[in-house]
Design a protein around this motif. Sequence first.
Motif, PDB file in Angstrom:
ATOM      1  N   GLY A 142      46.125  48.211  31.510  1.00 36.01           N
ATOM      2  CA  GLY A 142      45.069  48.750  32.352  1.00 36.01           C
ATOM      3  C   GLY A 142      44.703  47.815  33.487  1.00 36.01           C
ATOM      4  O   GLY A 142      44.552  46.605  33.286  1.00 36.01           O
ATOM      5  N   LEU A 143      44.568  48.362  34.677  1.00 34.75           N
ATOM      6  CA  LEU A 143      44.106  47.626  35.846  1.00 34.75           C
ATOM      7  C   LEU A 143      42.872  48.331  36.401  1.00 34.75           C
ATOM      8  O   LEU A 143      42.634  49.508  36.129  1.00 34.75           O
ATOM      9  CB  LEU A 143      45.184  47.565  36.926  1.00 34.75           C
ATOM     10  N   ALA A 144      42.106  47.609  37.204  1.00 33.90           N
ATOM     11  CA  ALA A 144      40.918  48.198  37.807  1.00 33.90           C
ATOM     12  C   ALA A 144      40.664  47.557  39.163  1.00 33.90           C
ATOM     13  O   ALA A 144      41.047  46.421  39.419  1.00 33.90           O
ATOM     14  CB  ALA A 144      39.704  48.014  36.905  1.00 33.90           C
ATOM     15  N   ALA A 145      40.048  48.334  40.027  1.00 28.35           N
ATOM     16  CA  ALA A 145      39.579  47.883  41.328  1.00 28.35           C
ATOM     17  C   ALA A 145      38.338  48.719  41.627  1.00 28.35           C
ATOM     18  O   ALA A 145      38.095  49.727  40.959  1.00 28.35           O
ATOM     19  CB  ALA A 145      40.648  48.082  42.402  1.00 28.35           C
ATOM     20  N   PRO A 146      37.514  48.315  42.591  1.00 28.91           N
ATOM     21  CA  PRO A 146      36.331  49.119  42.903  1.00 28.91           C
ATOM     22  C   PRO A 146      36.695  50.582  43.167  1.00 28.91           C
ATOM     23  O   PRO A 146      37.481  50.878  44.057  1.00 28.91           O
ATOM     24  CB  PRO A 146      35.782  48.433  44.159  1.00 28.91           C
ATOM     25  N   GLY A 147      36.144  51.474  42.350  1.00 29.43           N
ATOM     26  CA  GLY A 147      36.405  52.905  42.508  1.00 29.43           C
ATOM     27  C   GLY A 147      37.740  53.363  41.990  1.00 29.43           C
ATOM     28  O   GLY A 147      38.156  54.497  42.251  1.00 29.43           O
ATOM     29  N   LEU A 148      38.419  52.517  41.200  1.00 33.46           N
ATOM     30  CA  LEU A 148      39.779  52.829  40.778  1.00 33.46           C
ATOM     31  C   LEU A 148      40.023  52.380  39.343  1.00 33.46           C
ATOM     32  O   LEU A 148      39.633  51.285  38.942  1.00 33.46           O
ATOM     33  CB  LEU A 148      40.775  52.116  41.705  1.00 33.46           C
ATOM     34  N   VAL A 149      40.682  53.256  38.552  1.00 29.37           N
ATOM     35  CA  VAL A 149      41.142  52.925  37.206  1.00 29.37           C
ATOM     36  C   VAL A 149      42.634  53.224  37.153  1.00 29.37           C
ATOM     37  O   VAL A 149      43.063  54.331  37.496  1.00 29.37           O
ATOM     38  CB  VAL A 149      40.396  53.745  36.139  1.00 29.37           C
TER      39      VAL A 149
END
Length: 225
Positions: A142-149
């Motif tokens: 799993g990765l994440a960024a602002p507004g993103l999964v």
Amino acid sequence: MSGTISVCCTACGRRHRYTAPSYPCACGAPVAPELDPRASATAVTHRTWDEEWIGVRCAACGTESRWPRPELGCPCGTVLCVPVDPAAAGRAGRTPGSRVPAHRTVPVRTARDAVTAAVLYLRGLGHRDVRRADQPPLSGIGLAAPGLVVQVDPTVGPASVRDVECLWLTAMAESALGLYFSLAGYTEDARARADLLDLPLFVLDPTGVSRPVNAPAVALDATAG
């Protein structure tokens, strides 16, 4: 400092010549971590997300980006962390400058390569602050960024309907957009469900290119540059 050094295995004493891999900067110039021939390699006994990435600055434009820490696999089975210049091994935070074009890729040979290829593509979409997700998925990475999964699936089997639905639910709970990257593609049912859920699906080919496989992904891919 050097781009090629001699590395001694801490377990068996065998020596290897190691050349640092190069990666594409946003400006198009190749960048590579500075290796330290005066320091000793260390065995990798456990992994953490923060320790697997280092900041590498481009000599051509000065942009700093995060890339995998250099590693070497010895025939005896030991994985060695190759020493780098301490000045170049700091963490790279939010990187200023232009977005990385989506066509910049790295070959995918391992699960780690798949994550790198996905991160590189996300940077092409303008997402600079990509990190390991706080809540890991049931399968894959799993990765994440602002507004993103994001879910990266490096397994040899196609992603299932359950995989797609779990990612969509996670993204909905976080009011974020979900993206799925798979090495082995998707079952027909998974693709049909992703279309209904408006969830972008991508396939990572061996060259590291992220290829959109449904309409939401094609629309998103058109924004990369």
